[in-house]
Design a protein around this motif. Structure first.
Motif, PDB file in Angstrom:
ATOM      1  N   ARG A 214       3.408  44.470   3.594  1.00 40.32           N
ATOM      2  CA  ARG A 214       3.933  44.029   4.882  1.00 40.32           C
ATOM      3  C   ARG A 214       4.788  45.127   5.494  1.00 40.32           C
ATOM      4  N   ILE A 215       4.666  45.269   6.799  1.00 39.27           N
ATOM      5  CA  ILE A 215       5.522  46.221   7.518  1.00 39.27           C
ATOM      6  C   ILE A 215       6.660  45.405   8.118  1.00 39.27           C
ATOM      7  N   SER A 216       7.705  45.217   7.335  1.00 43.47           N
ATOM      8  CA  SER A 216       8.792  44.334   7.731  1.00 43.47           C
ATOM      9  C   SER A 216      10.118  44.872   7.198  1.00 43.47           C
ATOM     10  N   LYS A 217      11.196  44.361   7.725  1.00 41.41           N
ATOM     11  CA  LYS A 217      12.531  44.885   7.423  1.00 41.41           C
ATOM     12  C   LYS A 217      12.844  44.867   5.939  1.00 41.41           C
ATOM     13  N   GLU A 218      12.498  43.748   5.285  1.00 41.22           N
ATOM     14  CA  GLU A 218      12.911  43.591   3.896  1.00 41.22           C
ATOM     15  C   GLU A 218      12.203  44.548   2.942  1.00 41.22           C
ATOM     16  N   LYS A 219      11.145  45.209   3.404  1.00 44.41           N
ATOM     17  CA  LYS A 219      10.402  46.132   2.544  1.00 44.41           C
ATOM     18  C   LYS A 219      11.023  47.535   2.494  1.00 44.41           C
ATOM     19  N   PRO A 289       9.584  50.966  -2.031  1.00 43.98           N
ATOM     20  CA  PRO A 289      11.030  51.005  -1.794  1.00 43.98           C
ATOM     21  C   PRO A 289      11.682  49.634  -1.660  1.00 43.98           C
ATOM     22  N   SER A 290      10.888  48.568  -1.666  1.00 40.53           N
ATOM     23  CA  SER A 290      11.380  47.221  -1.407  1.00 40.53           C
ATOM     24  C   SER A 290      12.359  46.744  -2.477  1.00 40.53           C
ATOM     25  N   LEU A 291      13.366  45.980  -2.030  1.00 44.13           N
ATOM     26  CA  LEU A 291      14.291  45.307  -2.934  1.00 44.13           C
ATOM     27  C   LEU A 291      14.008  43.802  -2.956  1.00 44.13           C
ATOM     28  N   PHE A 292      12.886  43.419  -2.411  1.00 38.98           N
ATOM     29  CA  PHE A 292      12.605  42.036  -2.056  1.00 38.98           C
ATOM     30  C   PHE A 292      11.573  41.380  -2.969  1.00 38.98           C
ATOM     31  N   GLU A 293      11.069  42.116  -3.963  1.00 43.06           N
ATOM     32  CA  GLU A 293       9.923  41.626  -4.726  1.00 43.06           C
ATOM     33  C   GLU A 293      10.318  40.584  -5.779  1.00 43.06           C
ATOM     34  N   GLY A 306      -5.113  53.579 -11.975  1.00 41.39           N
ATOM     35  CA  GLY A 306      -4.627  54.758 -12.656  1.00 41.39           C
ATOM     36  C   GLY A 306      -3.567  55.528 -11.906  1.00 41.39           C
ATOM     37  N   LYS A 307      -2.943  54.891 -10.918  1.00 42.75           N
ATOM     38  CA  LYS A 307      -1.966  55.585 -10.077  1.00 42.75           C
ATOM     39  C   LYS A 307      -0.536  55.218 -10.485  1.00 42.75           C
ATOM     40  N   PRO A 308       0.321  56.212 -10.678  1.00 40.60           N
ATOM     41  CA  PRO A 308       1.716  55.930 -11.010  1.00 40.60           C
ATOM     42  C   PRO A 308       2.466  55.341  -9.822  1.00 40.60           C
ATOM     43  N   VAL A 309       3.558  54.641 -10.113  1.00 40.15           N
ATOM     44  CA  VAL A 309       4.349  53.965  -9.086  1.00 40.15           C
ATOM     45  C   VAL A 309       5.774  54.502  -9.089  1.00 40.15           C
ATOM     46  N   ILE A 310       6.254  54.878  -7.909  1.00 41.15           N
ATOM     47  CA  ILE A 310       7.656  55.263  -7.721  1.00 41.15           C
ATOM     48  C   ILE A 310       8.329  54.073  -7.059  1.00 41.15           C
ATOM     49  N   ALA A 311       9.227  53.405  -7.794  1.00 45.94           N
ATOM     50  CA  ALA A 311       9.762  52.122  -7.332  1.00 45.94           C
ATOM     51  C   ALA A 311      11.275  52.132  -7.277  1.00 45.94           C
ATOM     52  N   ALA A 312      11.824  51.354  -6.352  1.00 48.84           N
ATOM     53  CA  ALA A 312      13.272  51.152  -6.295  1.00 48.84           C
ATOM     54  C   ALA A 312      13.748  50.529  -7.603  1.00 48.84           C
ATOM     55  N   PHE A 330      13.818  55.054  -8.619  1.00 46.08           N
ATOM     56  CA  PHE A 330      14.796  55.795  -7.831  1.00 46.08           C
ATOM     57  C   PHE A 330      15.917  54.852  -7.409  1.00 46.08           C
ATOM     58  N   LYS A 331      17.074  55.420  -7.114  1.00 46.68           N
ATOM     59  CA  LYS A 331      18.225  54.607  -6.729  1.00 46.68           C
ATOM     60  C   LYS A 331      17.919  53.833  -5.456  1.00 46.68           C
ATOM     61  N   LYS A 332      18.329  52.574  -5.437  1.00 45.38           N
ATOM     62  CA  LYS A 332      18.050  51.695  -4.303  1.00 45.38           C
ATOM     63  C   LYS A 332      18.556  52.303  -2.994  1.00 45.38           C
ATOM     64  N   ASN A 333      17.679  52.276  -1.985  1.00 40.81           N
ATOM     65  CA  ASN A 333      18.019  52.737  -0.631  1.00 40.81           C
ATOM     66  C   ASN A 333      18.381  54.227  -0.566  1.00 40.81           C
TER      67      ASN A 333
END
Length: 382
Positions: A214-219, A289-293, A306-312, A330-333
């Motif tokens: 979703r292309i939304s604020k919380e993401k 980058p989402s903190l909403f999951e 087979g793709k690595p994930v860079i996640a908050a 990575f550090k949030k935000n």
């Protein structure tokens, strides 16, 4: 079993709830069960998506998020449950449609399972409401959640941190972790990147970092765009791809322009399910980058390819994104730390491949449907 799914979101909206619900429906029906869906819709979409086993109730668009609608009066679905000889009701969401499912289950004395998919009182979600309503919303959101889910015989959550969160807020009913499932016959490392490269004009000579959802604020997509800006200043071999649609699409396009990265960032819009495996195949890594999951199904889809994930760095995503194995945190935000971790992964992306695929297999739709059926059987036994 004959099962009724109640949801406040349905096609053409594609989110975690819809993806999970349709995935389980498909797998359950392969095994001889029957699933009926009750959901809201606009008049136009009702004609397109209603079916013999899908009952759509006309609603009004939710103005801050026009992909969604709220059913005006769905309560006559109670009569339909009796006609369909339902064994069990499974509410996917706690809003208008979900509440009608709860009411139908109580009046018809059907066993009731409730899924908790969405962190509805997250401060970022509150941004969709007028300022003078936000305090009221934040004050009473968890009170309503507690009221709603305490009336379910069983509550399903997609991850352990969400189970802990519900218990912290007083939902002390029977809570079971059942992750959302992944169709590994569709999402796997055998998909070809060529259809996505041709359809979306991607640059196959460059390393592609993908955001999809979703292309939304919380993401928190602004973190991804700012990380792209950091990296674009020193590397010309990267392309950043944003897939999906939503209320913030134009705002993020304008932001990319202000950051001077429109030449490095490609917005490809809504991605059909048939094209998703190819999009993952074309990417070198996924950024979340989402903190909403409550789980993050797109992360698992990418890993299955087979793709690595860079996640908050959040408790939910930390459950399966393991640094040095299938991705990095990575550090949030923190867009600068996000950029560092993207670069770390891209410099050695093959090292994460085996771990990513192995992690995704743990969430196969066949395996998690076994868990869901056990929840249904236990609920019926009680």
């Amino acid at each position: 079993m004959r099962i009724a799914f109640y949801s406040d979101t349905y096609l053409p909206a594609v989110d975690g709830v819809v993806t999970s619900m349709l995935g389980f429906k498909k797998e359950l029906e392969k095994r001889g069960h029957k699933v009926f869906i009750f959901a809201p819709s606009t008049i136009q979409n009702k004609k397109k998506y209603e079916a013999k086993d899908v009952f759509l109730y006309t609603g009004l668009k939710f103005r801050p998020y026009p992909q969604y609608s709220s059913a005006i009066f769905p309560y006559h679905s109670i009569i339909k449950l009796s006609q369909l000889k339902i064994d069990l009701v499974h509410v996917q969401t706690p809003f208008v449609m979900g509440f009608s499912g709860l009411l139908a289950a109580k009046l018809g004395r059907y066993p009731l399972v409730g899924s908790f998919h969405t962190l509805i009182n997250d401060s970022s979600l509150a941004e969709y409401y007028p300022r003078n309503m936000r305090g009221f919303y934040m004050k009473y959101a968890w009170k309503y959640i507690k009221f709603f889910y305490k009336r379910c015989n069983t509550v399903i959550v997609p991850s352990k941190p969400i189970a802990s969160l519900l218990k912290k807020h007083g939902v002390q009913t029977d809570i079971t972790v059942v992750p959302n499932g992944l169709d590994t016959s569709v999402f796997n490392s055998r998909a070809s990147p060529d259809p996505a490269i041709e359809s979306y004009g991607l640059d196959a000579r460059k390393k592609i970092v993908l955001y999809i959802g979703r292309i939304s604020k919380e993401k928190r997509i602004e973190v991804f765009l700012k990380a792209a800006a950091h990296l674009a200043r020193k590397r010309s071999d990267l392309q950043f791809v944003v897939g999906g649609t939503g209320p913030m699409l134009n705002a993020y396009i304008r932001m990319a322009k202000r950051l001077g990265v429109l030449s490095s960032v490609k917005f490809i819009g809504f991605v059909n399910n048939s094209m998703l495996p190819s999009v993952y195949a074309a990417a070198n890594a996924l950024c979340m980058p989402s903190l909403f999951e409550t789980q993050g199904i797109v992360c698992l889809e990418a890993m299955s390819a087979g793709k690595p994930v860079i996640a908050a760095d959040t408790p939910v995503l930390n459950e399966f994104v393991k640094p040095g194995y299938n991705g990095e945190h990575f550090k949030k935000n923190d867009s600068l730390d996000c950029a560092r971790k993207i670069e770390k992964v891209l410099n050695n992306s093959e090292a994460y491949r085996k771990g990513a695929i192995s992690t995704a297999r743990m969430f196969s739709i066949k395996q998690v449907t076994d868990e869901l059926i056990n929840v249904y059987k236990n609920t019926l036994d009680k």
